[in-house]
Design an enzyme around this catalytic site. Sequence first.
Site, PDB file in Angstrom:
ATOM      1  N   ALA A 135      -0.204   0.831   6.219  1.00  0.00           N
ATOM      2  CA  ALA A 135      -0.627   0.032   7.369  1.00  0.00           C
ATOM      3  C   ALA A 135      -1.648  -1.009   6.941  1.00  0.00           C
ATOM      4  CB  ALA A 135      -1.220   0.926   8.457  1.00  0.00           C
ATOM      5  N   ASP A 136      -1.672  -2.106   7.676  1.00  0.00           N
ATOM      6  CA  ASP A 136      -2.683  -3.125   7.439  1.00  0.00           C
ATOM      7  C   ASP A 136      -2.871  -3.942   8.710  1.00  0.00           C
ATOM      8  OD1 ASP A 136      -3.818  -5.866   6.113  1.00  0.00           O
ATOM      9  OD2 ASP A 136      -4.231  -4.114   4.879  1.00  0.00           O
ATOM     10  N   GLN A 137      -3.961  -4.675   8.740  1.00  0.00           N
ATOM     11  CA  GLN A 137      -4.284  -5.454   9.931  1.00  0.00           C
ATOM     12  C   GLN A 137      -4.934  -6.769   9.526  1.00  0.00           C
ATOM     13  OE1 GLN A 137      -7.377  -3.876  12.690  1.00  0.00           O
ATOM     14  NE2 GLN A 137      -5.710  -3.838  14.194  1.00  0.00           N
ATOM     15  N   ALA A 168       0.269  -4.075  11.295  1.00  0.00           N
ATOM     16  CA  ALA A 168       1.551  -3.749  10.672  1.00  0.00           C
ATOM     17  C   ALA A 168       1.568  -2.314  10.172  1.00  0.00           C
ATOM     18  CB  ALA A 168       1.826  -4.699   9.505  1.00  0.00           C
ATOM     19  N   LYS A 221       0.829  -1.206   0.000  1.00  0.00           N
ATOM     20  CA  LYS A 221       0.000   0.000   0.000  1.00  0.00           C
ATOM     21  C   LYS A 221       0.862   1.254   0.000  1.00  0.00           C
ATOM     22  CE  LYS A 221      -3.967  -2.160   2.281  1.00  0.00           C
ATOM     23  NZ  LYS A 221      -4.809  -2.187   3.492  1.00  0.00           N
TER      24      LYS A 221
END
Length: 210
Positions: A86-88, A123, A72
Amino acid sequence: MPALVPPPALLQNSESTLLLASGSHSRRRMLENAGLVFESRVPGVDEDSVKHQARKDALAPGATALKLAEAKALAVAGKDAVVIGADQMLSCDGQWYDKPPTLEDARVQLQALRGRTHCLHTAVVLVRHGQVLWRHMEEPRLSMRAFSDTVLTRYLELEGAQCLTSVGAYRLEGPGLLLFSRIEGDSFTIQGLPMLALMAALRQINVLLD
């Protein structure tokens, strides 16, 4: 009438451009509340394809979250800008969960998670000039209580479409908090951005004043 409390001094380096590679209202709100000046762009990343490849490569959910966050950030990289990606991911006893597409899917997901402990793999990465400067991941653990179907139905009625904005189908900053018996991890990370670690990293690269 003059303000009784002066506005806080800007703690961001005026020469640094900051981008957030996310359309998340929660992430934008956390950065805005911290006083950061930034631009938000929605990255054009095929998340399903990344996750599919991660499964083929036998990656852990945390490593997958980092890969998504990096993809991203790289997708919106701008000239001289520092980009936050960011990611989850959510996992419970080896099973991965995504944002539920419908309220009925949210019901099924919450029924599967209640009475159990799950992990949020959160993250965040920083990218500049197409290069990853920093990677970080935190993994808070959350235990849902064994709430009744009546509570679940009323919760879904109360939250409505808000349930569909979170990978866990809940918001701890809302009535989703009532579904839990124990939480290990800070609220920022659970909402999708490890803010303390991120602020420290931004200070290290002189985006924020030290």
